[in-house]
Design an enzyme around this catalytic site. Sequence first.
Site, PDB file in Angstrom:
ATOM      1  N   SER A 204       0.803  -1.219   0.000  1.00 51.67           N
ATOM      2  CA  SER A 204       0.000   0.000   0.000  1.00 51.67           C
ATOM      3  C   SER A 204       0.838   1.272   0.000  1.00 51.67           C
ATOM      4  O   SER A 204       0.281   2.363  -0.118  1.00 51.67           O
ATOM      5  CB  SER A 204      -0.947   0.026   1.206  1.00 51.67           C
ATOM      6  OG  SER A 204      -0.255   0.379   2.373  1.00 51.67           O
TER       7      SER A 204
ATOM      8  N   LYS B 191       1.983   4.446   7.367  1.00 52.42           N
ATOM      9  CA  LYS B 191       1.092   5.255   6.536  1.00 52.42           C
ATOM     10  C   LYS B 191       1.459   6.738   6.635  1.00 52.42           C
ATOM     11  O   LYS B 191       2.172   7.168   7.543  1.00 52.42           O
ATOM     12  CB  LYS B 191      -0.365   5.105   6.992  1.00 52.42           C
ATOM     13  CG  LYS B 191      -0.978   3.741   6.767  1.00 52.42           C
ATOM     14  CD  LYS B 191      -1.248   3.474   5.301  1.00 52.42           C
ATOM     15  CE  LYS B 191      -1.920   2.141   5.091  1.00 52.42           C
ATOM     16  NZ  LYS B 191      -1.059   1.011   5.444  1.00 52.42           N
TER      17      LYS B 191
END
Length: 228
Positions: free
Chosen positions: A148, A186
Amino acid sequence: MLTRKQHELVCFINDRLDETGISPSFEEMKEALDLKSKSGVHRLISALEERNFIRRLPNRARALEVLRMPERPEKAARAKPSTTAAAPPPANVRAVPQPANDVIEIPLHGRIAAGVPIEAFEGSAMLAVPAALLGNGEHYALEVSGDSMVEAGILDGDYALIRRTETARDGEIVVALIDDSEATLKYFRREGAMIRLDPANRAYDPQRYPPAHVRVQGKLSGILRRYD
């Protein structure tokens, strides 16, 4: 006056630096001196520092410098006075530079998800990292799992080098610990009363949590990649 173990340790460190240019690890020092635990090595290192025989290089987890050496009895016994000056080296022979002591060992705390959160800090090993990849502060490494963050250049199997901190600014890549049990890598952003954790892959959706459910555990300092 050094104790026998202090003398053995400073000689071992000096010999290893001469051979490789890299300080021995605490595990290697423990085995070389036949000690039962690394705490004994820490005590010897501290005693040698207090006596100005060695010093720890700043911001490096595994870097020692020998400032001076005690006399080695076996070498002193063999030494003989000489009235003949040593011949200079040939003009065409260049001195070999000593290797730079620029490798740091930092804790490697298992795998971290770059996709959905997974459990973090699964055990502890050590990872050798070039010092140039790290800045100031305390660091650790996590192996990346998932895709991701590929658009930020972070790939599955990379090692994320993390500087420990509990704060972050919007747009920084962080290790976020969710509900004190799972962690993810993230982009960190504040969105109204929520914390938003953004992926760097358009196939994934942002994750939103109340601030009380998210704790910053560090922010990205660099990436180390292996090529098999």
